[in-house]
Design a protein around this motif. Structure first.
Motif, PDB file in Angstrom:
ATOM      1  N   THR A  92     -20.376  46.939 -51.929  1.00  0.00           N
ATOM      2  CA  THR A  92     -21.772  46.588 -51.652  1.00  0.00           C
ATOM      3  C   THR A  92     -22.145  46.981 -50.219  1.00  0.00           C
ATOM      4  N   THR A  93     -21.204  46.790 -49.282  1.00  0.00           N
ATOM      5  CA  THR A  93     -21.501  47.191 -47.906  1.00  0.00           C
ATOM      6  C   THR A  93     -21.756  48.693 -47.848  1.00  0.00           C
ATOM      7  N   ALA A  94     -20.925  49.456 -48.555  1.00  0.00           N
ATOM      8  CA  ALA A  94     -21.093  50.912 -48.559  1.00  0.00           C
ATOM      9  C   ALA A  94     -22.446  51.283 -49.175  1.00  0.00           C
ATOM     10  N   LEU A  95     -22.818  50.611 -50.266  1.00  0.00           N
ATOM     11  CA  LEU A  95     -24.107  50.901 -50.898  1.00  0.00           C
ATOM     12  C   LEU A  95     -25.260  50.650 -49.933  1.00  0.00           C
ATOM     13  N   PHE A  96     -25.190  49.510 -49.228  1.00  0.00           N
ATOM     14  CA  PHE A  96     -26.245  49.205 -48.256  1.00  0.00           C
ATOM     15  C   PHE A  96     -26.283  50.275 -47.175  1.00  0.00           C
ATOM     16  N   ALA A  97     -25.097  50.685 -46.726  1.00  0.00           N
ATOM     17  CA  ALA A  97     -25.041  51.686 -45.660  1.00  0.00           C
ATOM     18  C   ALA A  97     -25.684  52.983 -46.134  1.00  0.00           C
ATOM     19  N   ILE A  98     -25.350  53.395 -47.368  1.00  0.00           N
ATOM     20  CA  ILE A  98     -25.936  54.632 -47.906  1.00  0.00           C
ATOM     21  C   ILE A  98     -27.455  54.494 -48.010  1.00  0.00           C
ATOM     22  N   LYS A 273     -40.941  45.543 -28.670  1.00  0.00           N
ATOM     23  CA  LYS A 273     -41.514  46.440 -29.674  1.00  0.00           C
ATOM     24  C   LYS A 273     -41.329  45.857 -31.072  1.00  0.00           C
ATOM     25  N   GLY A 274     -42.034  46.439 -32.020  1.00  0.00           N
ATOM     26  CA  GLY A 274     -41.862  46.016 -33.410  1.00  0.00           C
ATOM     27  C   GLY A 274     -42.404  44.632 -33.658  1.00  0.00           C
ATOM     28  N   ASN A 275     -43.457  44.225 -32.963  1.00  0.00           N
ATOM     29  CA  ASN A 275     -44.046  42.907 -33.153  1.00  0.00           C
ATOM     30  C   ASN A 275     -45.318  43.041 -33.975  1.00  0.00           C
ATOM     31  N   GLY A 276     -45.239  42.640 -35.243  1.00  0.00           N
ATOM     32  CA  GLY A 276     -46.444  42.654 -36.060  1.00  0.00           C
ATOM     33  C   GLY A 276     -46.609  43.881 -36.926  1.00  0.00           C
ATOM     34  N   TYR A 277     -45.562  44.665 -37.077  1.00  0.00           N
ATOM     35  CA  TYR A 277     -45.612  45.792 -38.018  1.00  0.00           C
ATOM     36  C   TYR A 277     -44.201  46.143 -38.454  1.00  0.00           C
ATOM     37  N   TYR A 278     -44.120  46.818 -39.598  1.00  0.00           N
ATOM     38  CA  TYR A 278     -42.819  47.224 -40.112  1.00  0.00           C
ATOM     39  C   TYR A 278     -42.282  48.377 -39.299  1.00  0.00           C
ATOM     40  N   SER A 279     -41.049  48.238 -38.852  1.00  0.00           N
ATOM     41  CA  SER A 279     -40.405  49.318 -38.117  1.00  0.00           C
ATOM     42  C   SER A 279     -38.895  49.097 -38.149  1.00  0.00           C
ATOM     43  N   ILE A 280     -38.145  50.177 -38.178  1.00  0.00           N
ATOM     44  CA  ILE A 280     -36.689  50.053 -38.110  1.00  0.00           C
ATOM     45  C   ILE A 280     -36.195  50.679 -36.815  1.00  0.00           C
ATOM     46  N   ASN A 281     -36.674  51.890 -36.531  1.00  0.00           N
ATOM     47  CA  ASN A 281     -36.144  52.606 -35.371  1.00  0.00           C
ATOM     48  C   ASN A 281     -36.405  51.885 -34.059  1.00  0.00           C
ATOM     49  N   GLU A 282     -37.493  51.117 -33.996  1.00  0.00           N
ATOM     50  CA  GLU A 282     -37.817  50.466 -32.729  1.00  0.00           C
ATOM     51  C   GLU A 282     -36.964  49.219 -32.498  1.00  0.00           C
ATOM     52  N   ARG A 283     -36.264  48.758 -33.522  1.00  0.00           N
ATOM     53  CA  ARG A 283     -35.444  47.542 -33.355  1.00  0.00           C
ATOM     54  C   ARG A 283     -34.214  47.618 -34.233  1.00  0.00           C
ATOM     55  N   LYS A 284     -33.456  48.692 -34.048  1.00  0.00           N
ATOM     56  CA  LYS A 284     -32.325  48.956 -34.938  1.00  0.00           C
ATOM     57  C   LYS A 284     -31.253  47.880 -34.866  1.00  0.00           C
ATOM     58  N   PHE A 285     -30.918  47.437 -33.658  1.00  0.00           N
ATOM     59  CA  PHE A 285     -29.830  46.468 -33.523  1.00  0.00           C
ATOM     60  C   PHE A 285     -30.183  45.167 -34.232  1.00  0.00           C
ATOM     61  N   ALA A 286     -31.385  44.638 -33.945  1.00  0.00           N
ATOM     62  CA  ALA A 286     -31.802  43.403 -34.595  1.00  0.00           C
ATOM     63  C   ALA A 286     -31.857  43.598 -36.107  1.00  0.00           C
ATOM     64  N   TYR A 287     -32.392  44.741 -36.537  1.00  0.00           N
ATOM     65  CA  TYR A 287     -32.550  45.005 -37.962  1.00  0.00           C
ATOM     66  C   TYR A 287     -31.204  45.023 -38.670  1.00  0.00           C
ATOM     67  N   LEU A 288     -30.259  45.771 -38.121  1.00  0.00           N
ATOM     68  CA  LEU A 288     -28.968  45.899 -38.799  1.00  0.00           C
ATOM     69  C   LEU A 288     -28.211  44.581 -38.803  1.00  0.00           C
ATOM     70  N   THR A 289     -28.272  43.855 -37.677  1.00  0.00           N
ATOM     71  CA  THR A 289     -27.591  42.567 -37.629  1.00  0.00           C
ATOM     72  C   THR A 289     -28.144  41.642 -38.703  1.00  0.00           C
ATOM     73  N   TRP A 290     -29.473  41.595 -38.785  1.00  0.00           N
ATOM     74  CA  TRP A 290     -30.110  40.726 -39.766  1.00  0.00           C
ATOM     75  C   TRP A 290     -29.729  41.136 -41.187  1.00  0.00           C
ATOM     76  N   GLN A 291     -29.880  42.425 -41.499  1.00  0.00           N
ATOM     77  CA  GLN A 291     -29.620  42.860 -42.867  1.00  0.00           C
ATOM     78  C   GLN A 291     -28.172  42.594 -43.251  1.00  0.00           C
ATOM     79  N   PHE A 292     -27.245  42.804 -42.331  1.00  0.00           N
ATOM     80  CA  PHE A 292     -25.847  42.529 -42.656  1.00  0.00           C
ATOM     81  C   PHE A 292     -25.651  41.041 -42.932  1.00  0.00           C
ATOM     82  N   GLY A 293     -26.221  40.216 -42.067  1.00  0.00           N
ATOM     83  CA  GLY A 293     -26.061  38.770 -42.235  1.00  0.00           C
ATOM     84  C   GLY A 293     -26.752  38.265 -43.492  1.00  0.00           C
TER      85      GLY A 293
END
Ligand code: HEM
Lengths: 441, 257
Positions: A92-98, A273-293
């Motif tokens: 599942t981790t690999a699928l998410f990564a892909i 950045k990334g306050n009030g709109y969808y974005s991944i590149n502007e907050r990659k660390f927060a995004y990845l940490t959250w999605q993993f958790g």
């Protein structure tokens, strides 16, 4: 128990309407693509998918059990043998990564629609298996199936907008949300949307309530323990953690830290950045940490705990019968045992029961020294080390206190996957095991 | 047409609705300001703040489900007595005898749905970065609401008093037994002794406080019933009021600056 004729007759009606539903869904899609988008080739393709679903529907309802569409026995056996906690988690981790790396590809509507159809088809085929169906169709488990599809859908909705916004931002344009800046009156625009939402949710809930009876088992009996005994489904991720940790950590300390961490999050994320709109590149660390958790450590563990853990909390493949007699060999070893006995070939440090208290404590500390050293390095050496390397910029921006809170929450979160890996590779049971104080870690 | 006109011009109608029909721009503004239920909302709002693709309407759906749970829950209370003698039989009767027994299904599936929509709402708030300043504290309130939603669901799970119920609660509450210091099987509880007398026993630890007994029994049923029907819904209502108020005070639904 393997799929037998009687069971297949029971699900035939359900599967028939299921495939018919898929046919209608694809027919509507084809019509939409034809009339609105005017892409005739694509429309034709989805129309033929709809036809294929109709064929499956009639096969399911043809009255003969053997013609109900199903996955071949050999494939189901293969899936069962291949599945286990290790492959499940890694897979599942690999699928998410892909999905993350190729997000630009997966957010394309036609790709997403194809994946969605494939998932639904696979689900239908799997439902013709008695073991699979008996778990998935358990009334209290049905919401989790819904949760999986809802999460997939909304992740797609969010990622699509994030990808679009990231491209716009790269070109120096404002995010899409900015284009909708003009003000509208709440009555009628919002009030009517809310009304429609309420009607839709009511209709959905009413249909669900009429179709699926709420479970009611035998009257409570404090002597008849069911096997497996499971907590309500939304806590099954925590129950799954009990495989790797003692209850004080998996059931009390870690959940408290999750709640605390969630509350602390807005104060730790200094990225403006990334306050009030969808974005991944502007907050990659927060995004990845959250999605993993959230997706891997919370949702995927719930699915594992609900669908794949059977009697005695043993792991069962999706098509495996939940036999209470399945035996799993447990040969997990504590770190002190590994260190003193297996490595140094010496007995565990011991002390007479009537020795003074400081000798008792000293012996415990000596015995547990390997684990304590590892823990100390993890909790006290790693944070400063990371502060001057990987997280140098973060440390500079966050200041000492915020950095320490952030890094400790990170380390606590990562303690779960790390312990999993240690268990799978080294059969490690506890790093520290102090039964004298009921303290195992 | 004429009848409708007469009704809308009657003294009774006018005393209930403090505004004329919101048919023109002026009255659409007036209605938002003078109606109790609508004054939760602002008068006008940025278009993207109400785009379904942005909020998924998830907070709203969660709130609606909370209302559904409140109504069906109150009706269920008419049929249900939280005692060992009656709890199970009353649920059985809801299934087999009571003509509006589908209330139980609505309530149970509504509860599951509310847990799911709360997660989805939190998910969208994260993905749009809406927890960032000035909305940090509303996120904190949200986390408490999340916790309370789970506790609502958990305490309700026990009430049917069947095998599913008591064992799920047993497994769940066994965790409290292992609380550090405060659970009688928890690490460090050995340290809490006064004059050689153990302070933390199975009759005084965190789990006992939760269950009101050494195991899931009648005291637990009573305790969970009160928590489920009164204490937690009250707390949720209060926090929801603050949550919605803060959405407004923090500048409405978030959006790019
Ligand atoms: C009982 C559960 C909850 C209810 C009924 C609820 C309701 C709402 C509603 C109706 C809104 C307006 C915007 C929208 O619909 O998205 C909202 C906004 C918000 N909610 Fe919740 N909420 C709940 C739980 C949570 C949770 C668990 C969190 C986060 C942990 C949270 C954080 C927020 C934040 C930060 C906003 C402002 C979002 C923005 O301005 O874009 N809420 N909530």
């Amino acid at each position: 128990m393997h799929s037998n004729g009687l069971f297949l007759k029971d699900v035939a009606g359900f599967l028939g309407s299921y495939y018919a539903g898929l046919a209608i869904m694809n027919a509507i899609a084809a019509f939409f693509i034809w009339r609105r988008k005017n892409r005739i080739g694509e429309a034709g393709f989805w129309a033929s998918v709809a036809l294929a679903m109709l064929v499956l529907a009639s096969l399911a309802m043809s009255g003969s059990a053997s013609s109900v569409p199903h996955l071949p026995e050999s494939l189901r056996k293969l899936v069962n043998t291949l599945s286990g906690p290790v492959n499940y988690t890694a897979g599942t981790t690999a699928l998410f990564a892909i999905a993350f790396v190729f997000r630009k590809f997966f957010v394309k509507p036609m790709v997403a629609w194809t994946v969605f159809n494939a998932a639904l088809l696979l689900m239908g085929l799997a439902m013709a298996d008695e073991n699979f169906a008996s778990i998935v169709m358990k009334p209290d488990n049905v919401p989790i199936v819904g949760l999986v599809f809802l999460l997939a859908f909304f992740t797609w909705v969010a990622t699509k907008q994030a990808v679009e916004n990231d491209e716009r931002i790269a070109q120096g344009l404002p995010p899409l949300e900015k284009e909708n800046d003009e003000k509208v009156l709440v009555w009628p625009d919002l009030v009517y949307t809310e009304l429609i939402c309420m009607v839709a949710v009511s209709a959905f809930l009413l249909a669900w309530a009429l179709l699926l009876p709420a479970p009611l088992e035998e009257p409570a009996s404090s002597v008849k323990t069911p096997n497996p005994s499971k907590a309500p489904w939304y806590f099954l991720g925590l129950q799954e953690m009990l495989v790797y940790f003692d209850p004080w950590y998996a059931g009390v300390a870690l959940p408290s830290m999750v709640v605390f961490g969630l509350m602390a999050m807005p104060y730790l994320d200094f990225n403006k950045k990334g306050n009030g709109y969808y974005s991944i590149n502007e907050r990659k660390f927060a995004y990845l940490t959250w999605q993993f958790g959230f997706l891997e450590l919370w949702i995927m563990l719930i699915i594992l705990g609900t669908f794949l853990r059977g009697p005695n909390w043993n792991f069962f493949g999706p098509f495996e019968f939940w036999s209470p007699y399945k035996v799993e060999v447990l040969n997990n070893v504590d770190l002190p045992q590994m260190f003193w006995v297996n490595l140094l070939n010496r007995p565990l440090p011991r002390v007479a029961a009537d020795a003074p208290w400081y000798a008792q404590i000293g012996t415990i500390l000596l015995r547990e020294a390997p684990g304590l050293v590892v823990m100390a390095a993890y909790l006290f050496l790693l944070p400063p080390l990371l502060a001057v390397t990987v997280f140098r910029k973060y440390f500079a921006k966050m200041g000492l206190i915020r950095y320490l809170v952030m890094i400790n929450l990170m380390l606590l979160m990562l303690s779960l996957p790390l312990k999993m890996v240690l268990r799978w590779t080294l059969n490690l049971k506890y790093l520290i095991s102090i039964p004298e104080f009921s303290l195992n870690f | 047409m004429a009848i409708g006109e007469t009704i809308r011009n009657s003294q009774i109608w006018k005393s209930i609705f403090r505004h004329p029909m919101p048919l023109d721009r002026r009255n659409r503004i007036v209605v938002m300001l003078t109606n109790f239920f609508l004054h939760l909302h602002p008068v006008s709002i940025k278009k993207q703040g109400i785009a379904l693709s942005f909020t998924w309407c998830m907070g709203g759906v969660t709130f609606f489900l909370f209302l559904v749970e409140t109504v069906t829950g109150v009706l269920l209370m008419f049929y249900y007595r939280p005692t060992l003698e009656w709890a199970y039989n009353d649920i059985l009767a809801l299934r087999d005898v009571t003509s509006l027994g589908v209330l139980r299904e609505l309530h149970r599936w509504g509860a599951h749905a509310m847990v799911i929509t709360t997660w989805l709402h939190m998910y969208r708030v994260f993905l749009t970065g809406s927890y960032k300043p000035p909305r940090e504290f509303n996120w904190v309130i949200g986390v408490i609401l999340l916790l309370l939603t789970l506790l609502l669901s958990f305490t309700g799970y026990l009430l049917p008093w069947d095998q599913l119920a008591i064992w799920a609660i047993t497994v769940g509450s066994n965790m409290a037994r292992a609380s550090p210091l405060l659970g009688y099987e928890g690490p460090g509880q050995q340290l809490l002794t006064i004059g050689g007398i153990d302070m933390i026993t199975d009759g005084s630890d965190a789990r006992f406080g939760l269950l009101g007994a050494r195991f899931v029994g009648e005291e637990t049923l009573n305790r969970f019933y009160v928590l489920h029907c009164i204490a937690i819904p009250l707390a949720v209502s209060l926090l929801l009021a603050i949550h919605f108020w803060r959405v407004r005070k923090d500048g409405g639904i978030s959006g790019p600056l």
